[in-house]
Motif scaffolding. Structure first.
Motif, PDB file in Angstrom:
ATOM      1  N   HIS A  96      20.298  29.019  -4.693  1.00 51.51           N
ATOM      2  CA  HIS A  96      20.179  28.785  -3.247  1.00 51.51           C
ATOM      3  C   HIS A  96      21.539  29.047  -2.621  1.00 51.51           C
ATOM      4  O   HIS A  96      22.505  29.311  -3.336  1.00 51.51           O
TER       5      HIS A  96
ATOM      6  N   HIS B  80      23.868  27.337  -1.056  1.00 53.31           N
ATOM      7  CA  HIS B  80      24.952  26.355  -0.908  1.00 53.31           C
ATOM      8  C   HIS B  80      26.250  26.847  -1.554  1.00 53.31           C
ATOM      9  O   HIS B  80      26.217  27.538  -2.577  1.00 53.31           O
TER      10      HIS B  80
ATOM     11  N   HIS C 279      27.284  27.239  -5.256  1.00 49.16           N
ATOM     12  CA  HIS C 279      26.356  28.064  -6.027  1.00 49.16           C
ATOM     13  C   HIS C 279      26.517  29.554  -5.691  1.00 49.16           C
ATOM     14  O   HIS C 279      26.341  30.399  -6.570  1.00 49.16           O
TER      15      HIS C 279
ATOM     16  N   HIS D 200      14.780  21.452  -1.687  1.00 48.95           N
ATOM     17  CA  HIS D 200      16.179  21.044  -1.494  1.00 48.95           C
ATOM     18  C   HIS D 200      16.822  21.860  -0.360  1.00 48.95           C
ATOM     19  O   HIS D 200      17.664  21.375   0.385  1.00 48.95           O
TER      20      HIS D 200
ATOM     21  N   ASP E 110      19.757  22.994  -7.472  1.00 51.84           N
ATOM     22  CA  ASP E 110      19.823  21.598  -7.035  1.00 51.84           C
ATOM     23  C   ASP E 110      18.452  20.939  -6.848  1.00 51.84           C
ATOM     24  O   ASP E 110      18.374  19.814  -6.345  1.00 51.84           O
TER      25      ASP E 110
HETATM   26 ZN   LIG Z   1      22.498  22.566  -3.029  1.00 54.28          ZN
END
Ligand SMILES: [Zn+2]
Length: 293
Positions: free
Chosen positions: A77, A79, A82, A161, A180
């Motif tokens: 994802h 974020h 990551h 998430h 996550d």
């Molecule tokens: Zn995350």
């Protein structure tokens, strides 16, 4: 947190299956578990670490591991810890993500960059010079990547998430990289930051966890925390359902939100006294209050 430096330690890489290693996060905050998955033809890297210097280290490690094989990159994802290193892979690897994740990055990447820079000097230094990457290949819901003698499944899960969560599975090794959607030894991360970001959905997350558990992987690599087995999927599902039920039961009786937060937090801490990330309980309660039917 102020001077915390979220550094990826590639020297700690562990071989968990044939031609498959995980660079473990060693329970260090804002460091993700990173996967490097090989086939006869190509190698796939899962996650970059936070910022260009971490990503350089991961890329160097992956290139050494690949020994001339073609490189691919994906992220679970958008974020920052990551995915905010992906631009380092440009021209060296094919960056492949699901459409919803690409959209998430484009819409919210700049805002998250600002937010993370505010988390402390160590994090801000890691993000110096970062630029948000453009994926090379964007797929809708499912992509089977043939690495040569090994096919890796990339699957968008739908909003949970984040809006663009993706799970990576390696069927021949019984392995699942969850990002996550699953953490080990810590409370589920609810990025519930109204009014800036309210995309996380506890209700949809519970449904996603049921689908992932039904796949029954033997090895689960969580976003953060120690690698484990299917019990990690069960623990996250159980926690999310408990969080929902305890929140909604109080919401039904029109209890003020701050009382709900205090009571649910106490109940969750009693259930999981050893879990880190206690501040995420309150965010989860806020999200589930908003999703109360
Ligand atoms: Zn995350």
């Amino acid at each position: 947190m102020t001077n915390h430096d979220p550094v990826v330690q590639v020297a700690g890489a562990e071989e968990l299956a044939r031609d498959l290693v995980v660079i473990p996060n060693r329970r260090v905050e804002l460091v993700p578990n990173i996967g490097v998955i090989g086939g006869t033809r190509a190698v796939l890297v899962v996650e970059t670490g936070l910022g260009p210097a971490n990503a350089e280290a991961v890329l160097a490690f992956a290139a050494e591991f690949a020994r001339g094989r073609e490189l691919y990159l994906t992220t679970t994802h958008f974020h920052p810890e990551h995915a905010f290193g992906a631009e380092v892979f440009a021209g060296r690897a094919t960056y492949l993500v699901n459409q919803a994740q690409a959209d998430d990055l484009a819409a919210k990447g700049p805002g998250y960059l600002g937010m993370f820079r505010g988390l402390g000097d160590g994090v801000a230094r890691r993000l110096e010079g970062v630029s948000l990457a453009q994926p090379d290949v964007v797929y809708a819901d499912a992509y089977d990547l043939d690495l040569g003698g090994r096919v890796v499944h990339l699957r968008a899960t739908g909003r949970a998430h984040s809006k663009g969560d993706q799970v990576v599975t390696v069927p021949d090794a019984g392995m699942m990289f969850t990002g996550d959607l699953v953490e080990a030894g810590q409370f589920a991360i609810f990025p519930w930051f109204p009014p800036h970001d309210t995309d996380v959905s506890g209700v949809r997350w519970i449904t996603v966890m049921e689908r992932l558990a039904a796949q029954a992987p033997r090895v689960v690599v969580p976003g953060h925390g120690d690698v484990g087995g299917p019990e990690l999927l069960a623990a996250t599902g159980d926690y999310l359902r408990l969080l929902r039920d305890e929140t909604w039961r109080r919401r039904d009786s029109a209890m003020p939100e701050e009382t709900i937060v205090a009571e649910v937090r106490a109940a969750m801490l009693a259930r999981h006294p050893d879990w880190a990330g206690q501040d995420w309980i309150e965010k989860g309660v806020g999200c589930l209050c908003a999703e109360h039917p």
